[in-house]
Write a protein that holds these residues in place. Structure first.
Motif, PDB file in Angstrom:
ATOM      1  N   VAL A 250       0.863  -1.181   0.000  1.00 46.80           N
ATOM      2  CA  VAL A 250       0.000   0.000   0.000  1.00 46.80           C
ATOM      3  C   VAL A 250       0.898   1.229   0.000  1.00 46.80           C
ATOM      4  O   VAL A 250       1.798   1.343   0.844  1.00 46.80           O
ATOM      5  CB  VAL A 250      -0.933   0.025   1.223  1.00 46.80           C
ATOM      6  N   ALA A 251       0.674   2.135  -0.945  1.00 46.50           N
ATOM      7  CA  ALA A 251       1.540   3.305  -1.091  1.00 46.50           C
ATOM      8  C   ALA A 251       0.734   4.592  -1.082  1.00 46.50           C
ATOM      9  O   ALA A 251      -0.286   4.704  -1.774  1.00 46.50           O
ATOM     10  CB  ALA A 251       2.332   3.215  -2.392  1.00 46.50           C
ATOM     11  N   ILE A 252       1.187   5.561  -0.306  1.00 41.92           N
ATOM     12  CA  ILE A 252       0.639   6.916  -0.319  1.00 41.92           C
ATOM     13  C   ILE A 252       1.568   7.788  -1.150  1.00 41.92           C
ATOM     14  O   ILE A 252       2.784   7.793  -0.925  1.00 41.92           O
ATOM     15  CB  ILE A 252       0.535   7.495   1.108  1.00 41.92           C
ATOM     16  N   ILE A 253       1.011   8.520  -2.111  1.00 44.54           N
ATOM     17  CA  ILE A 253       1.802   9.407  -2.950  1.00 44.54           C
ATOM     18  C   ILE A 253       1.203  10.800  -2.895  1.00 44.54           C
ATOM     19  O   ILE A 253       0.007  10.983  -3.139  1.00 44.54           O
ATOM     20  CB  ILE A 253       1.855   8.917  -4.414  1.00 44.54           C
ATOM     21  N   THR A 254       2.019  11.803  -2.587  1.00 42.50           N
ATOM     22  CA  THR A 254       1.537  13.182  -2.543  1.00 42.50           C
ATOM     23  C   THR A 254       1.784  13.862  -3.891  1.00 42.50           C
ATOM     24  O   THR A 254       2.647  13.461  -4.664  1.00 42.50           O
ATOM     25  CB  THR A 254       2.217  13.986  -1.424  1.00 42.50           C
ATOM     26  N   GLY A 255       0.994  14.899  -4.158  1.00 41.37           N
ATOM     27  CA  GLY A 255       1.101  15.590  -5.434  1.00 41.37           C
ATOM     28  C   GLY A 255       0.822  14.663  -6.594  1.00 41.37           C
ATOM     29  O   GLY A 255       1.462  14.737  -7.648  1.00 41.37           O
ATOM     30  N   ALA A 256      -0.172  13.794  -6.417  1.00 39.85           N
ATOM     31  CA  ALA A 256      -0.394  12.702  -7.357  1.00 39.85           C
ATOM     32  C   ALA A 256      -1.435  12.999  -8.433  1.00 39.85           C
ATOM     33  O   ALA A 256      -1.760  12.129  -9.238  1.00 39.85           O
ATOM     34  CB  ALA A 256      -0.813  11.440  -6.604  1.00 39.85           C
TER      35      ALA A 256
END
Length: 255
Positions: A8-14
């Protein structure tokens, strides 16, 4: 099996640019992706496109400079998926003003997103990583945090903020290695994104502008070039890599 299957990955500015390229690539490699951004419409549209293409993804609005907003993202992620394995701190802004031209509000705004946002993101996920056997944090800095001149786009605050991300990455990498947490930074050079297109630039015009600075043709990168760096650092292929600076700049920083 994808390179990120089960993660599970959180990516900002996505919602656009390098963050979106990373989200699309992560989903294609088997990750469940939590896309975050302040651009609500684009965020919803791009998340839906990933799901329609067969990926596992959801989205949450996030102001990276706000601690409560980060806690909301983490709460949503844990409730929806039971955990998080990867954080990509990609969100960033630029105000192209030098030391004498920038005002205090300019400085604080850039540092708030580019540096404080990275710190708050790590602060939010690190306790979870400690409790659940580790994780990977990928912080997107810039070659503007390594060299000056055109590399920082004329932004004093941008240069300072990205240099801070570089140092903060090394600090966290050393302090949390005992918890099996890896923290690495990526340092992009010139990349042709939707933001550049919106300002009227073409890939060809940027390539021409940087031809004398960047030795490797076509003298400008694509968002996917940075996304592949994110993928490597997020995956178990880099299990013995921490505090590294992955420079993806076509050779710009060789000067």
């Amino acid at each position: 099996m994808g390179r990120l299957s089960g993660k599970v990955a959180i990516i900002t500015g996505a919602a656009s640019g390098m963050g979106l390229a990373g989200a699309q690539l992560f989903a294609s490699e088997g990750a469940t992706v939590v896309l975050t951004d302040v651009a609500a419409e684009a965020l919803s549209r791009e998340t839906e496109a990933i799901v329609d293409a067969g990926g596992q993804a959801t989205s949450v609005l996030l102001d990276v400079a706000d601690a409560a907003s980060w806690l909301n993202v983490l709460d949503h992620t844990l409730k929806a998926f039971g955990g998080v394995d990867v954080l990509v701190n990609n969100a960033g802004i630029q105000i192209a003003k030098g030391v004498l031209e920038a005002e205090l509000d300019d400085w604080n705004k850039v540092l708030g997103v580019n540096t404080t946002g990275v710190w708050l993101g790590m602060k939010a996920v690190l306790p979870h990583f400690q409790q659940h056997g580790g994780g990977s944090i990928v912080n997107v800095s810039s070659i503007g945090g390594i060299i000056g001149g055109l590399a920082d786009g004329g932004g004093a605050a941008y240069s300072a903020s990205k240099g801070a991300v570089r140092s903060l990455t090394k600090h966290a990498a050393q302090w949390f290695a005992k918890d099996n947490v890896r923290v690495n930074s990526i340092h992009p050079g010139a990349v042709y994104t939707g933001m550049a297109a919106g300002l009227g630039y073409t890939k060809e015009s940027i390539s021409e502008q940087y031809a004398t600075e960047i030795p490797l043709p076509p003298h400008v990168g694509d968002p996917i070039d940075i996304a592949y760096g994110m993928l490597y650092l997020a995956s178990d292929e880099s299990k013995y890599v921490t505090a590294a600076e992955l420079v993806i700049d076509g050779g710009w920083s060789t000067h």
